[in-house]
Design an enzyme around this catalytic site. Sequence first.
Site, PDB file in Angstrom:
ATOM      1  N   GLY A   1       0.757  -1.139  -0.023  1.00  0.00           N
ATOM      2  CA  GLY A   1      -0.113  -0.143   0.066  1.00  0.00           C
ATOM      3  C   GLY A   1       0.764   1.208   0.023  1.00  0.00           C
ATOM      4  O   GLY A   1       0.468   2.328   0.642  1.00  0.00           O
TER       5      GLY A   1
ATOM      6  N   SER B   1       4.459  -6.104  -2.866  1.00  0.00           N
ATOM      7  CA  SER B   1       4.527  -4.814  -2.931  1.00  0.00           C
ATOM      8  C   SER B   1       5.203  -3.871  -1.993  1.00  0.00           C
ATOM      9  O   SER B   1       6.374  -4.179  -1.613  1.00  0.00           O
ATOM     10  CB  SER B   1       3.140  -4.047  -3.414  1.00  0.00           C
TER      11      SER B   1
END
Length: 570
Positions: A141, A224
């Site tokens: 995020g 990520s």
Amino acid sequence: MWNRKEAAFARCVMIAAGLTFGPSGPSQAVPGSDPPACNAPAVSTTTGTFCGLTQAVVDGADRPTVKAYLGMRYGAAERFAVSVPATSSGLVRATQLGTVCPQDNLPSDAPVGEDCLYLNVWLPASPPVGKLPVMVFIHGGAFDVGASSQAVFMGARLAAKGQAMVVVMNYRLGALGFLAGGTGPDAIAPNLGLQDQQLAMRWVHDNAAAFGGDPERITLFGESAGAMSIGAHLASPSSAPLFRGAIMESNPYGIPFKNPDQAQAVRTLFDNTSVVQGCPATEPPGTIACLKALTWQQVLAAQDEVSTADLVFSGAMTGLLAWAPVVDGTLVPVQPNEAQITKPVIAGTNLDEGTLFVPFTAPLSPSTYQLYLSRIFPAEYSQILALPRYAPIPVDNRPQIANIVTDYLFVCPNRHVLAASTGPAYAYKFARRPSFAVWPGAATGCQPKADGGEGRVCHSFELPYVFRNAVAVTTPAKPNGRVPTGDYFTAAERPLIDTMTNYWTSFTATDEPSSPLVATPWLPFRQSGARQVLNLTISRYRDGVSNCDFWDQIGYDRGASLFQFSGQTR
């Protein structure tokens, strides 16, 4: 180069797995309720005794039962201070998801607040004989959004099918977790969010045995920004004793962490925002007293001012990654993409990582595309344009930019890091396009086809397959950790899901990914030079089109510059 609307979209999607595309602005707290009664045994830990829930799970044709311990507090922290272990508080009902760390566009129905250092644990209700391997997930995020309460991260199905202990944590985000710099009594230590993660890892190491887990078989896995975090822990001497191996999904190793001077530049910008300059007269702007006097909503407003600044620092980084970690010389001693990995590791990327990160809302002309590259790679852009994969094409060059993002930020730096590793190392390429929307409202190229079929396989598309939860990354879980129903995998996808569960949990248990479901062994990367292709049919792939030898020569120190013009209209 980009206008502000495009820049805001880029910041939202960059390294993001788990945010909504709703209206901007601070998320509001949802009033909590008393957690439901326990029906799973109490477990004594270093931060209290927790009782949990016994849950029946629907997983395709299977109906397993798991034990869930939700919203367990592992740490506490004053604002802009290093977190410390939570204080033991007797018997606690761990039957409801915990408070979510402050952020914009919250993807959860959970309460929001700074007291947010919670984690969730799932276990098979009838575990096999012996200790369970332990999987600890770090969410992505962009280091400023995400939560352990997103539906896609609920670990019940993975724990049941993989016969593992699955843990998902919160950590502080944005300015509250990654603002650093200053001097004297007003200094803020770097990497507070990473230190939260490390504290959670220590909690798991110290308490896994109490849940039936094996503290000697702990694997970190993350996607990520979560995979970037794992890259930092793989480079960190102080994190090394807390886990045995790691799985990094879509780590943009081509994006470097900030250095201390860059961190100080962000701190200066933060202190000069209108919000901070508006501190009460009794609290001088930029002092710790001033920053602590702000509400967390005001901190987010100042954070957003920094993130949308024209340039955070010229030619190096923008607000897009203002909240990335810092190479601080201690917790993160070197750039993660320069560290030699000695632990067992899996690292992989998705087929079309770059598609989600091309924010241009209109076609990109050949001339603008060439100008863009000349600003990022001034000495090499003509060589880049000469390569067929990136050569200018008529009318619209957004696909060319997406190819560069895929190759330079994801595929090739991962190859570079794995080639330099010394422990067991495995690589994959995830190539299955889901039959449901993982990113509702995102780029057309990232939308589903009715049968999954051929098409672009975008950033974060592997997450539903890893966790066995067929939901969008923006979907909130119910307070008791239940995954909303309505989206289901196709029958054709089920074998791939089972294969991936076998790979991930086998690696956690033995340091080697293996699956009895497929005939194609997963060979070590340095032995084969190949990545395992994760699709309906498992195969092997040797990178050719990504031009990794070329990118290796340029070096992976300019990744953030791909977005350095994000606040300007040109």
